[in-house]
Write an enzyme that holds these catalytic residues in place. Structure first.
Site, PDB file in Angstrom:
ATOM      1  CD  GLU A  54       3.066  -1.292   6.511  1.00 57.15           C
ATOM      2  OE1 GLU A  54       2.765  -0.141   6.805  1.00 57.15           O
ATOM      3  OE2 GLU A  54       3.278  -1.640   5.328  1.00 57.15           O
ATOM      4  CG  HIS A  74       8.573  -1.158   3.627  1.00 59.54           C
ATOM      5  ND1 HIS A  74       7.615  -2.138   3.678  1.00 59.54           N
ATOM      6  CD2 HIS A  74       7.991  -0.061   4.172  1.00 59.54           C
ATOM      7  CE1 HIS A  74       6.504  -1.669   4.224  1.00 59.54           C
ATOM      8  NE2 HIS A  74       6.703  -0.404   4.548  1.00 59.54           N
ATOM      9  CG  HIS A 127      -0.356  -0.021   2.540  1.00 61.65           C
ATOM     10  ND1 HIS A 127      -0.923  -0.657   3.612  1.00 61.65           N
ATOM     11  CD2 HIS A 127       0.780   0.545   3.014  1.00 61.65           C
ATOM     12  CE1 HIS A 127      -0.161  -0.474   4.681  1.00 61.65           C
ATOM     13  NE2 HIS A 127       0.873   0.252   4.329  1.00 61.65           N
ATOM     14  CG  HIS A 175       0.820   4.452   7.503  1.00 57.80           C
ATOM     15  ND1 HIS A 175      -0.296   4.016   6.847  1.00 57.80           N
ATOM     16  CD2 HIS A 175       1.781   3.532   7.263  1.00 57.80           C
ATOM     17  CE1 HIS A 175      -0.020   2.871   6.218  1.00 57.80           C
ATOM     18  NE2 HIS A 175       1.224   2.553   6.468  1.00 57.80           N
TER      19      HIS A 175
HETATM   20  C1  DHB Z   1       6.056   3.889   2.660  1.00 60.28           C
HETATM   21  C2  DHB Z   1       4.975   3.978   3.522  1.00 60.28           C
HETATM   22  C3  DHB Z   1       4.236   2.866   3.828  1.00 60.28           C
HETATM   23  O1  DHB Z   1       3.145   2.924   4.612  1.00 60.28           O
HETATM   24  C4  DHB Z   1       4.563   1.647   3.329  1.00 60.28           C
HETATM   25  O2  DHB Z   1       3.835   0.594   3.710  1.00 60.28           O
HETATM   26  C5  DHB Z   1       5.642   1.547   2.469  1.00 60.28           C
HETATM   27  C6  DHB Z   1       6.387   2.659   2.133  1.00 60.28           C
HETATM   28  C7  DHB Z   1       6.843   5.086   2.285  1.00 60.28           C
HETATM   29  O3  DHB Z   1       6.588   6.163   2.850  1.00 60.28           O
HETATM   30  O4  DHB Z   1       7.708   4.996   1.421  1.00 60.28           O
HETATM   31 FE    FE Z   2       2.421   1.127   5.395  1.00 64.55          FE
END
Ligand code: DHB
Ligand code: FE
Length: 280
Positions: A241, A194, A12, A59
């Site tokens: 996540e 990530h 997402h 977030h």
């Molecule tokens: C980013 C934010 C998110 O919520 C995520 O799941 C992945 C990447 C970002 O800010 O790059």
């Molecule tokens: Fe996220």
């Protein structure tokens, strides 16, 4: 009777929405990513679900550190997209399915889950981006109602993977027992690997991501048995996540078939993945 049509998983990442806003869909950087979703878009077109239960995390856009529900269920008539700081997006509001939201809360409490009940909240990229990826952005109204399930994956302590898998099983009971003949999909969102901050900022793990896209279908019990620390080690601080996909997987039967799957790296700083599964 109400019926579950399938489980969908997707990243997402907010830059996906930004790429669409800026007309970058067909640029060399983004086209392979978006093209990978076309079979899933056709699947949605063929099945036309009435209600999407979207498992995601806010977030710190609508909820902040002053109150962090571990689980919360949306029982609102409508959810406006929240402005995350770059101005309002041309994304229509999401119509809620409050009757199912309340029925889900009821079923969860009967099965020893005690979620927060939310009747007014805005939704961030965690819900907006998956909806755009699977349905495409409509000019006026979304062709599907949504029931958001909010999961805390940001503030320690986040819930156990096994707990999310069990929550998915209760969600399935709620769908099966819901009066009426509406059709459902469940979306698990977030990930894949990530890490946005700290010493490992920029960390991605494509080998683990590809494995996850296989195991979520065929070895979900194993993934549900992992510790939270193992998710963080393997997928990065924010890649954890991915535990939210276990709610979606728990809602499906033990045996599934994978209809569509896609992996792309990197989208922004993230391994980006998608899966569409049906009960076997
Ligand atoms: C980013 C934010 C998110 O919520 C995520 O799941 C992945 C990447 C970002 O800010 O790059
Ligand atoms: Fe996220």
């Amino acid at each position: 009777m109400a019926r579950l049509l399938g489980g969908l998983g997707t990243s997402h990442v907010p830059s996906i929405g930004a790429a669409l806003d800026q007309g970058l869909r067909d640029t060399p950087e983004w086209k392979p990513f978006f093209d990978g979703y076309e079979p899933a878009r056709r699947w949605i077109d063929e099945h036309r679900p009435d209600i999407a239960v979207v498992v995601f995390n806010d977030h710190f856009n609508a909820l902040f550190l002053d109150r962090v529900p571990t689980f919360a269920v949306g029982c609102a008539a409508e959810y406006q997209p929240v402005d995350e700081g770059w101005g309002p997006r041309a994304v229509p509001p999401f119509e809620g399915a409050a009757a199912f939201g309340w029925h889900l809360v009821d079923t969860l409490v009967e099965h020893m889950f005690d979620p927060e009940i939310i009747q007014e909240i805005k939704v961030d990229h965690g819900l907006q981006v998956p909806m755009e990826l699977f349905w495409g952005r409509p000019a006026e109204a979304w062709p599907v109602k949504v029931v958001p399930i909010f999961v805390n994956v940001l503030q320690y302590p986040i819930p156990l993977p096994a707990r999310l898998y069990d929550l998915g099983k209760v969600l399935r009971r709620a769908i099966d027992r819901h009066p009426g003949d509406e059709t459902f999909v469940v979306l698990g969102t977030g990930g894949l690997s990530h890490q946005l901050q700290g010493a490992r900022a920029g960390f991605v793990n494509p080998a683990a991501d590809r494995r996850f896209l296989e195991d979520i279908a065929f070895r979900p019990d194993e993934l549900a048995g992992w510790s939270r620390e193992r998710y963080i080690e393997t997928f990065g601080g924010e890649g954890a996540e991915l535990i939210m996909w276990l709610v979606m997987r728990g809602a499906l039967d033990p045996e599934v078939v994978v209809r569509h799957r896609h992996y792309f790296v990197p989208a922004s700083m993230t391994g980006a993945g998608m899966i569409v599964m049906e009960n076997a």
